[in-house]
Design a protein around this motif. Sequence first.
Motif, short mmCIF file in Angstrom:
data_model
loop_
_atom_site.label_atom_id
_atom_site.label_comp_id
_atom_site.label_asym_id
_atom_site.label_seq_id
_atom_site.Cartn_x
_atom_site.Cartn_y
_atom_site.Cartn_z
N GLY A 245 0.81 -1.21 0.00
CA GLY A 245 0.00 0.00 0.00
C GLY A 245 0.84 1.26 0.00
O GLY A 245 0.56 2.22 -0.73
N VAL A 246 1.91 1.25 0.80
CA VAL A 246 2.82 2.39 0.84
C VAL A 246 3.51 2.58 -0.51
O VAL A 246 3.62 3.70 -1.03
N VAL A 247 3.97 1.48 -1.11
CA VAL A 247 4.64 1.56 -2.40
C VAL A 247 3.68 2.07 -3.48
O VAL A 247 4.08 2.82 -4.38
N MET A 248 2.42 1.67 -3.40
CA MET A 248 1.43 2.16 -4.36
C MET A 248 1.33 3.69 -4.31
O MET A 248 1.35 4.37 -5.33
N ALA A 249 1.22 4.22 -3.08
CA ALA A 249 1.12 5.67 -2.92
C ALA A 249 2.38 6.38 -3.38
O ALA A 249 2.34 7.39 -4.09
N ALA A 318 1.67 9.67 7.37
CA ALA A 318 1.70 9.93 5.93
C ALA A 318 0.31 10.04 5.30
O ALA A 318 0.19 10.55 4.18
N ILE A 319 -0.73 9.60 6.00
CA ILE A 319 -2.07 9.57 5.39
C ILE A 319 -2.53 10.96 4.91
O ILE A 319 -2.91 11.11 3.74
N PRO A 320 -2.53 12.01 5.75
CA PRO A 320 -2.97 13.32 5.25
C PRO A 320 -2.06 13.90 4.17
O PRO A 320 -2.49 14.72 3.36
N ALA A 321 -0.80 13.47 4.15
CA ALA A 321 0.14 13.99 3.14
C ALA A 321 -0.17 13.51 1.74
O ALA A 321 0.35 14.06 0.76
N THR A 322 -1.03 12.49 1.62
CA THR A 322 -1.40 12.00 0.28
C THR A 322 -2.18 13.04 -0.51
O THR A 322 -2.36 12.89 -1.73
N LEU A 323 -2.63 14.10 0.15
CA LEU A 323 -3.39 15.15 -0.53
C LEU A 323 -2.48 16.19 -1.20
O LEU A 323 -2.97 17.22 -1.67
N PHE A 324 -1.18 15.92 -1.27
CA PHE A 324 -0.24 16.89 -1.86
C PHE A 324 -0.60 17.30 -3.29
O PHE A 324 -0.36 18.46 -3.67
N PRO A 325 -1.20 16.44 -4.14
CA PRO A 325 -1.47 16.86 -5.52
C PRO A 325 -2.50 17.99 -5.64
O PRO A 325 -2.56 18.66 -6.68
N ILE A 326 -3.31 18.17 -4.61
CA ILE A 326 -4.32 19.23 -4.69
C ILE A 326 -3.95 20.42 -3.79
O ILE A 326 -4.80 21.24 -3.44
N ALA A 327 -2.68 20.51 -3.43
CA ALA A 327 -2.19 21.65 -2.65
C ALA A 327 -2.34 22.93 -3.47
O ALA A 327 -2.18 22.92 -4.69
N PRO A 328 -2.63 24.06 -2.81
CA PRO A 328 -2.88 25.30 -3.55
C PRO A 328 -1.61 26.00 -4.05
O PRO A 328 -1.70 26.95 -4.82
N ALA A 406 -6.84 10.96 -4.43
CA ALA A 406 -7.84 9.98 -4.01
C ALA A 406 -7.23 8.58 -3.89
O ALA A 406 -7.46 7.87 -2.90
N VAL A 407 -6.46 8.18 -4.87
CA VAL A 407 -5.84 6.86 -4.85
C VAL A 407 -4.84 6.76 -3.70
O VAL A 407 -4.81 5.77 -2.96
N GLY A 408 -4.02 7.78 -3.52
CA GLY A 408 -3.03 7.77 -2.45
C GLY A 408 -3.66 7.68 -1.08
O GLY A 408 -3.18 6.95 -0.21
N LEU A 409 -4.75 8.41 -0.86
CA LEU A 409 -5.43 8.39 0.43
C LEU A 409 -5.98 7.00 0.75
O LEU A 409 -5.81 6.48 1.85
N LEU A 410 -6.63 6.38 -0.24
CA LEU A 410 -7.24 5.06 -0.01
C LEU A 410 -6.18 4.01 0.34
O LEU A 410 -6.30 3.29 1.34
#
Length: 429
Positions: A245-249, A318-328, A406-410
């Motif tokens: 799962g970590v490698v996927m993200a 690391a879970i909340p950091a998966t939202l990096f692609p939508i950072a402003p 979305a994929v990274g968070l899941l």
Amino acid sequence: MTAATLAAAPGLEPRRFSAALPALLLLAITVASGSALQGVFSTVQEAAKADLHLTDTQLGLVQGLATSIPLAVLSVPLGLLVDRVHRIRILIVMAIGWVIGSALTAYTHSFALLFVARMLAGLGASTAVTVAISLAADMCPPAQRGRSMLILTLGKWLGTAAAFALGGWLFGRFGTSPFAGLAPWRGVHLALAIGAGAAILTLLALREPPRAERSSVEPLPIKAVFSRLWSMRGFLAPLFGGQVGVVMADAAAAIWAAPVLSREFGLTPDQFAGWMGLVIFGSGVTGSILGGVAADWGVRGGKQGGILIGAVIASAIAIPATLFPIAPSPVLFGVALSVLLTGGTITGLITATAITVTVPNDMRGLCVGLFLAVSGLVAFGVSPTLVTAVSTMLGGEAYLGTALAAVGLLVSVLACWCFIVAKMRTPIG
């Protein structure tokens, strides 16, 4: 002295970390070389996409399936070989593979040939990990293997950082002064292939270490090896699940970070190469140090599942950091990506160390090979194309960042849960 004698002789203990450090550094250079050649395509893929008229789906296949198919097919046989034959020679063959693959990438003019080239580059770099972990484990005693995995992990992240920093810098230079008459993205691959070819020479200085901690004097029959690994499935299955799962993200982030920066913020590789390289290498250094310390502390502590405490904590952070692609902004993008990669480095190092201290030597290569086969199919084969599939469902290539988040968070939430289960089932501290 025969292999059987080496296995039985109690005096042939692995060298201490300080004595093994020069050999570990040579292994790290090799891992760095493979990681750089495997990852540099991600840095310049937008230029390759325009040059070869590719779609995001085709890029996902090149970055995913091109790595996962050979990994799934060859990782297990390679793992068996690692447990039985001269490992340095295997490593040299792997290194030659990624050099050829990178050079072929520079001269490809079709999607099919690009796919084959990236298969060669990715196969060599990914399968070399099995060999490197096996060698490093025999160079240090169990209580110091976290530090040996730290050196290998630093090499991996140095190579990944170089793929961005050096690859992006060369891309900018070759835009004004073409290398060998090639387009900039092609010149980058050829230049790095030449440098990696020279790095192969360092492997000639390595010597095969004696194999320690074998479960029997003679090599176990293959059927017995599989049977004993199967008996450990209660622990190994969730451990593999967590790290996959970590490698996927992390794989999805490494593959699609550059396109998101280009599309969302209008940046070119030479504009983000420097700071992205620092983000990646800084994350690798920080994660390696924390992971190495946590792994060795867990082994010494002797508590049930103590070695995986760091993996549970790191995967949760690391879970909340998966939202990096939508950072402003690019700054927040970089900060969040750094946290994500640091967590992935910690869990990867701890997972590798857990395997070296829970799985006997004559089954260790196969165990790592099985992990690479699973992660190759799922992490590299599924995550890049899963991101493009989600972006298509959302409305097209313009939604790449949202799909990546979305994929990274899941998968990161699932990874954390798996590490918790593995911790409760760890056979030793």
